[in-house]
Scaffold this motif. Structure first.
Motif, PDB file in Angstrom:
ATOM      1  N   ILE A 130       0.833  -1.200   0.000  1.00 44.19           N
ATOM      2  CA  ILE A 130       0.000   0.000   0.000  1.00 44.19           C
ATOM      3  C   ILE A 130       0.870   1.254   0.000  1.00 44.19           C
ATOM      4  O   ILE A 130       0.519   2.272  -0.617  1.00 44.19           O
ATOM      5  N   ALA A 131       2.019   1.202   0.662  1.00 39.92           N
ATOM      6  CA  ALA A 131       2.938   2.339   0.623  1.00 39.92           C
ATOM      7  C   ALA A 131       3.391   2.612  -0.810  1.00 39.92           C
ATOM      8  O   ALA A 131       3.523   3.770  -1.221  1.00 39.92           O
ATOM      9  N   THR A 132       3.604   1.552  -1.591  1.00 38.78           N
ATOM     10  CA  THR A 132       3.985   1.725  -2.994  1.00 38.78           C
ATOM     11  C   THR A 132       2.873   2.399  -3.784  1.00 38.78           C
ATOM     12  O   THR A 132       3.127   3.278  -4.622  1.00 38.78           O
ATOM     13  N   VAL A 133       1.625   2.011  -3.538  1.00 36.69           N
ATOM     14  CA  VAL A 133       0.484   2.631  -4.219  1.00 36.69           C
ATOM     15  C   VAL A 133       0.420   4.125  -3.913  1.00 36.69           C
ATOM     16  O   VAL A 133       0.224   4.957  -4.812  1.00 36.69           O
ATOM     17  N   LEU A 134       0.618   4.493  -2.656  1.00 38.83           N
ATOM     18  CA  LEU A 134       0.548   5.902  -2.273  1.00 38.83           C
ATOM     19  C   LEU A 134       1.713   6.703  -2.850  1.00 38.83           C
ATOM     20  O   LEU A 134       1.541   7.854  -3.280  1.00 38.83           O
ATOM     21  N   LEU A 135       2.902   6.100  -2.889  1.00 43.44           N
ATOM     22  CA  LEU A 135       4.051   6.799  -3.457  1.00 43.44           C
ATOM     23  C   LEU A 135       3.873   7.034  -4.950  1.00 43.44           C
ATOM     24  O   LEU A 135       4.235   8.095  -5.476  1.00 43.44           O
ATOM     25  N   ARG A 136       3.315   6.053  -5.655  1.00 40.76           N
ATOM     26  CA  ARG A 136       3.065   6.239  -7.087  1.00 40.76           C
ATOM     27  C   ARG A 136       2.073   7.366  -7.324  1.00 40.76           C
ATOM     28  O   ARG A 136       2.199   8.121  -8.292  1.00 40.76           O
ATOM     29  N   ALA A 137       1.083   7.482  -6.456  1.00 40.52           N
ATOM     30  CA  ALA A 137       0.106   8.569  -6.604  1.00 40.52           C
ATOM     31  C   ALA A 137       0.773   9.926  -6.399  1.00 40.52           C
ATOM     32  O   ALA A 137       0.439  10.903  -7.077  1.00 40.52           O
TER      33      ALA A 137
END
Length: 215
Positions: A130-137
């Motif tokens: 989920i941290a990866t998803v937020l960083l991509r955003a």
């Protein structure tokens, strides 16, 4: 004691999570419900420290926003977050709307207790996925703001879209008209389509040619 409210649509899951939470020292599940409307009636008078919101709940975002408005001091945790690409945008929206942490659906129930303790301590628990998803955003380029382009024949401060029918429209209130004195007239013989101020000799006549002269 950390007071907790659980919102999840599946009763068996709520019962299992209640057993795990209540078995942990310093944690107490004070209420659980399957829908947002029930949760609002339970949360408002109790003001829990942490609210667990399952991502399988119907109308997730309206429920989340209602919780944020009614109990601003309650820390919100999103649980049951699946690895589907379709939920990536929902995770970003939830984070922007005030959710402080997330727990994946494939995590053991005891991991939710650890996330509860972190959230109660004003921290933001989050799995690596989920941290990866937020960083991509955060790395997305900003959306450009489109501004209207002024039309060259309209007065300053107006554009073509603000005219009810646009350039070339017929008469009537708000219709576009050419500037006075710019009407095109033809010189005798109809060979000149320039303005009457083009400088050629001879009086201007109307644009409609007259009958041909007899030979």
């Amino acid at each position: 004691m950390i007071g907790i409210v659980l919102i999840a649509p599946v009763r068996a899951y709520r019962d299992a999570q209640a057993d795990v939470i209540n078995s942990e020292p310093g944690c107490k599940l004070i209420a659980h419900s399957e829908s947002g409307s029930e949760a609002m009636a339970l949360i408002s008078p109790r003001k829990p420290a942490v609210a667990l919101l399952d991502f399988g709940t119907d109308e997730l975002m309206p429920v989340l926003l209602a919780l944020r408005r009614s109990t601003p001091t309650t820390r919100l945790l999103g649980i049951g977050v699946r690895a589907e690409h379709a939920q990536a945008d929902t995770v970003v929206l939830a984070a922007e709307s005030g959710v402080q942490g997330f727990v994946d659906a494939d995590q053991p129930l005891i991991n939710i207790v650890g996330a509860i303790r972190l959230a109660a301590a004003a921290q933001s628990p989050c799995t690596p996925r989920i941290a990866t998803v937020l960083l991509r955003a955060l790395q997305r380029p900003p959306t450009p703001i489109l501004r209207p382009v002024p039309h060259p024949l309209l007065p300053a401060g107006r554009d073509a879209a603000s005219s009810p029918a646009g350039p070339g429209a017929g008469s009537g209130p708000g219709s576009w008209r050419p500037p006075r004195g710019s009407e095109t007239r033809r010189h005798p013989g109809g060979r000149c389509g320039r303005s009457s101020r083009c400088g050629r000799s001879g009086p201007p006549t109307s644009a409609t040619p007259g009958p041909a002269a007899p030979r």
